[in-house]
Scaffold this motif. Structure first.
Motif, PDB file in Angstrom:
ATOM      1  N   ASP A  48       0.841  -1.190   0.000  1.00 48.61           N
ATOM      2  CA  ASP A  48       0.000   0.000   0.000  1.00 48.61           C
ATOM      3  C   ASP A  48       0.879   1.244   0.000  1.00 48.61           C
ATOM      4  O   ASP A  48       1.909   1.280   0.666  1.00 48.61           O
ATOM      5  CB  ASP A  48      -0.916   0.000   1.224  1.00 48.61           C
ATOM      6  CG  ASP A  48      -1.986   1.065   1.133  1.00 48.61           C
ATOM      7  OD1 ASP A  48      -2.394   1.429   0.009  1.00 48.61           O
ATOM      8  OD2 ASP A  48      -2.428   1.546   2.195  1.00 48.61           O
ATOM      9  N   GLU A  49       0.486   2.252  -0.739  1.00 46.30           N
ATOM     10  CA  GLU A  49       1.246   3.492  -0.876  1.00 46.30           C
ATOM     11  C   GLU A  49       2.675   3.186  -1.334  1.00 46.30           C
ATOM     12  O   GLU A  49       3.655   3.595  -0.728  1.00 46.30           O
ATOM     13  CB  GLU A  49       1.238   4.293   0.431  1.00 46.30           C
ATOM     14  CG  GLU A  49      -0.139   4.675   0.909  1.00 46.30           C
ATOM     15  CD  GLU A  49      -0.914   5.569  -0.069  1.00 46.30           C
ATOM     16  OE1 GLU A  49      -0.284   6.275  -0.886  1.00 46.30           O
ATOM     17  OE2 GLU A  49      -2.147   5.566  -0.027  1.00 46.30           O
ATOM     18  N   GLU A  50       2.762   2.445  -2.438  1.00 44.39           N
ATOM     19  CA  GLU A  50       4.043   1.940  -2.933  1.00 44.39           C
ATOM     20  C   GLU A  50       5.079   3.030  -3.189  1.00 44.39           C
ATOM     21  O   GLU A  50       6.269   2.763  -3.197  1.00 44.39           O
ATOM     22  CB  GLU A  50       3.849   1.110  -4.196  1.00 44.39           C
ATOM     23  CG  GLU A  50       3.282   1.854  -5.392  1.00 44.39           C
ATOM     24  CD  GLU A  50       4.307   2.541  -6.265  1.00 44.39           C
ATOM     25  OE1 GLU A  50       5.504   2.257  -6.142  1.00 44.39           O
ATOM     26  OE2 GLU A  50       3.906   3.375  -7.079  1.00 44.39           O
ATOM     27  N   HIS A  51       4.633   4.248  -3.377  1.00 48.10           N
ATOM     28  CA  HIS A  51       5.537   5.356  -3.663  1.00 48.10           C
ATOM     29  C   HIS A  51       6.259   5.872  -2.422  1.00 48.10           C
ATOM     30  O   HIS A  51       7.240   6.592  -2.516  1.00 48.10           O
ATOM     31  CB  HIS A  51       4.747   6.519  -4.282  1.00 48.10           C
ATOM     32  CG  HIS A  51       3.756   7.079  -3.308  1.00 48.10           C
ATOM     33  ND1 HIS A  51       2.501   6.521  -3.160  1.00 48.10           N
ATOM     34  CD2 HIS A  51       3.841   8.098  -2.421  1.00 48.10           C
ATOM     35  CE1 HIS A  51       1.854   7.207  -2.217  1.00 48.10           C
ATOM     36  NE2 HIS A  51       2.637   8.151  -1.760  1.00 48.10           N
ATOM     37  N   ASP A  52       5.785   5.494  -1.249  1.00 42.12           N
ATOM     38  CA  ASP A  52       6.278   6.050   0.014  1.00 42.12           C
ATOM     39  C   ASP A  52       7.742   5.684   0.261  1.00 42.12           C
ATOM     40  O   ASP A  52       8.143   4.536   0.095  1.00 42.12           O
ATOM     41  CB  ASP A  52       5.411   5.540   1.164  1.00 42.12           C
ATOM     42  CG  ASP A  52       5.619   6.344   2.424  1.00 42.12           C
ATOM     43  OD1 ASP A  52       6.667   6.166   3.063  1.00 42.12           O
ATOM     44  OD2 ASP A  52       4.729   7.148   2.767  1.00 42.12           O
ATOM     45  N   GLY A  53       8.513   6.645   0.693  1.00 35.26           N
ATOM     46  CA  GLY A  53       9.934   6.447   0.959  1.00 35.26           C
ATOM     47  C   GLY A  53      10.225   5.505   2.113  1.00 35.26           C
ATOM     48  O   GLY A  53      11.344   5.014   2.242  1.00 35.26           O
ATOM     49  N   SER A  54       9.227   5.227   2.943  1.00 33.08           N
ATOM     50  CA  SER A  54       9.472   4.344   4.089  1.00 33.08           C
ATOM     51  C   SER A  54       9.730   2.898   3.667  1.00 33.08           C
ATOM     52  O   SER A  54      10.190   2.099   4.481  1.00 33.08           O
ATOM     53  CB  SER A  54       8.296   4.391   5.070  1.00 33.08           C
ATOM     54  OG  SER A  54       7.132   3.858   4.470  1.00 33.08           O
ATOM     55  N   TYR A  55       9.485   2.560   2.410  1.00 29.89           N
ATOM     56  CA  TYR A  55       9.796   1.210   1.933  1.00 29.89           C
ATOM     57  C   TYR A  55      11.286   1.044   1.655  1.00 29.89           C
ATOM     58  O   TYR A  55      11.759  -0.057   1.429  1.00 29.89           O
ATOM     59  CB  TYR A  55       8.991   0.866   0.666  1.00 29.89           C
ATOM     60  CG  TYR A  55       7.552   0.579   0.975  1.00 29.89           C
ATOM     61  CD1 TYR A  55       7.184  -0.592   1.631  1.00 29.89           C
ATOM     62  CD2 TYR A  55       6.564   1.477   0.633  1.00 29.89           C
ATOM     63  CE1 TYR A  55       5.870  -0.860   1.937  1.00 29.89           C
ATOM     64  CE2 TYR A  55       5.234   1.217   0.930  1.00 29.89           C
ATOM     65  CZ  TYR A  55       4.900   0.055   1.584  1.00 29.89           C
ATOM     66  OH  TYR A  55       3.590  -0.205   1.888  1.00 29.89           O
ATOM     67  N   LYS A  56      12.020   2.141   1.669  1.00 23.30           N
ATOM     68  CA  LYS A  56      13.451   2.069   1.387  1.00 23.30           C
ATOM     69  C   LYS A  56      14.227   1.833   2.681  1.00 23.30           C
ATOM     70  O   LYS A  56      14.110   2.598   3.632  1.00 23.30           O
ATOM     71  CB  LYS A  56      13.928   3.349   0.716  1.00 23.30           C
ATOM     72  CG  LYS A  56      13.372   3.515  -0.674  1.00 23.30           C
ATOM     73  CD  LYS A  56      13.893   4.756  -1.329  1.00 23.30           C
ATOM     74  CE  LYS A  56      13.328   4.878  -2.738  1.00 23.30           C
ATOM     75  NZ  LYS A  56      13.764   6.108  -3.373  1.00 23.30           N
ATOM     76  N   GLN A  57      15.024   0.789   2.677  1.00 27.25           N
ATOM     77  CA  GLN A  57      15.909   0.466   3.795  1.00 27.25           C
ATOM     78  C   GLN A  57      17.205   1.227   3.560  1.00 27.25           C
ATOM     79  O   GLN A  57      17.885   0.993   2.561  1.00 27.25           O
ATOM     80  CB  GLN A  57      16.158  -1.041   3.845  1.00 27.25           C
ATOM     81  CG  GLN A  57      17.203  -1.479   4.825  1.00 27.25           C
ATOM     82  CD  GLN A  57      16.735  -1.392   6.266  1.00 27.25           C
ATOM     83  OE1 GLN A  57      15.549  -1.396   6.559  1.00 27.25           O
ATOM     84  NE2 GLN A  57      17.682  -1.288   7.170  1.00 27.25           N
ATOM     85  N   GLU A  58      17.553   2.131   4.449  1.00 29.70           N
ATOM     86  CA  GLU A  58      18.729   2.964   4.247  1.00 29.70           C
ATOM     87  C   GLU A  58      20.009   2.341   4.804  1.00 29.70           C
ATOM     88  O   GLU A  58      21.096   2.673   4.372  1.00 29.70           O
ATOM     89  CB  GLU A  58      18.513   4.352   4.867  1.00 29.70           C
ATOM     90  CG  GLU A  58      17.366   5.137   4.232  1.00 29.70           C
ATOM     91  CD  GLU A  58      17.574   5.433   2.751  1.00 29.70           C
ATOM     92  OE1 GLU A  58      18.725   5.490   2.287  1.00 29.70           O
ATOM     93  OE2 GLU A  58      16.563   5.581   2.038  1.00 29.70           O
ATOM     94  N   GLU A  59      19.877   1.447   5.802  1.00 32.37           N
ATOM     95  CA  GLU A  59      21.069   0.786   6.340  1.00 32.37           C
ATOM     96  C   GLU A  59      21.385  -0.441   5.504  1.00 32.37           C
ATOM     97  O   GLU A  59      20.548  -0.962   4.799  1.00 32.37           O
ATOM     98  CB  GLU A  59      20.848   0.354   7.804  1.00 32.37           C
ATOM     99  CG  GLU A  59      20.619   1.503   8.766  1.00 32.37           C
ATOM    100  CD  GLU A  59      19.145   1.781   8.976  1.00 32.37           C
ATOM    101  OE1 GLU A  59      18.359   0.822   9.029  1.00 32.37           O
ATOM    102  OE2 GLU A  59      18.783   2.953   9.069  1.00 32.37           O
ATOM    103  N   THR A  60      22.602  -0.934   5.640  1.00 31.11           N
ATOM    104  CA  THR A  60      23.017  -2.130   4.915  1.00 31.11           C
ATOM    105  C   THR A  60      22.315  -3.347   5.490  1.00 31.11           C
ATOM    106  O   THR A  60      22.252  -3.482   6.703  1.00 31.11           O
ATOM    107  CB  THR A  60      24.547  -2.290   5.023  1.00 31.11           C
ATOM    108  OG1 THR A  60      25.155  -1.089   4.536  1.00 31.11           O
ATOM    109  CG2 THR A  60      25.039  -3.470   4.221  1.00 31.11           C
ATOM    110  N   PRO A  61      21.745  -4.209   4.703  1.00 30.37           N
ATOM    111  CA  PRO A  61      21.684  -4.155   3.251  1.00 30.37           C
ATOM    112  C   PRO A  61      20.593  -3.188   2.793  1.00 30.37           C
ATOM    113  O   PRO A  61      19.479  -3.207   3.312  1.00 30.37           O
ATOM    114  CB  PRO A  61      21.342  -5.596   2.866  1.00 30.37           C
ATOM    115  CG  PRO A  61      20.525  -6.099   4.011  1.00 30.37           C
ATOM    116  CD  PRO A  61      21.104  -5.424   5.234  1.00 30.37           C
TER     117      PRO A  61
END
Length: 155
Positions: A48-61
């Motif tokens: 849901d809300e696929e555009h949202d930046g919260s789906y991006k994991q910023e730490e490795t990996p």
């Protein structure tokens, strides 16, 4: 239904995992990391809300949960639904390339607003020049500035 969330204690998480591993729970609801749940007979993933930046994991990996969901669904022979009133440019591009199919995409019909109104200048609305990424009004404004010799400050 099992719920996966990083705020759960180890005991709560273990109970939820046991529920879907045993087949007691046929639906798993989770945050970004929920896409990694080893669900048997995976049939559907909803982002849901696929555009949202919260789906991006910023730490490795580093990864984008939306993209992982698409690959996971492909590998499992499952369907994935990417929901958004304002799809990401990547998703729009994939629809145009026919990498993914788009059903009832608001981006192609105009942006829906509260009380049933629509943006008459949005892509895909009758009267607009094309159902592209940008509205006719925005494309005209950009064209006018370029014709007047204006350039963005970044160039």
């Amino acid at each position: 239904m099992a719920i996966l969330h990083s705020a759960f204690t180890d005991v709560e998480r273990t109970e939820q995992v046991a529920a879907y591993r045993s087949g007691k729970a046929s639906v798993v609801v989770g945050t970004r990391s929920g896409v990694f749940a080893p669900v048997r007979d995976l049939g559907l993933i909803v982002v849901d809300e696929e555009h949202d930046g919260s789906y991006k994991q910023e730490e490795t990996p580093r990864y984008n949960g939306r993209d992982v969901a698409v690959v996971r669904a492909q590998q499992a022979g499952a369907c994935v639904v990417l929901g958004s009133a304002t799809p990401s440019l990547e998703s729009r591009y994939n629809v145009e390339r026919a990498s993914i199919r788009c059903w009832n995409c608001r981006a192609h019909r105009g942006t829906a607003h509260a009380h049933g109104r629509t943006d008459r200048h949005a892509p895909g609305i009758p009267g607009n020049a094309q159902a592209g990424t940008f509205s006719r009004k925005l494309e005209e404004a950009i064209g006018q500035r370029l014709e007047n010799g204006e350039r963005p400050s970044c160039c």
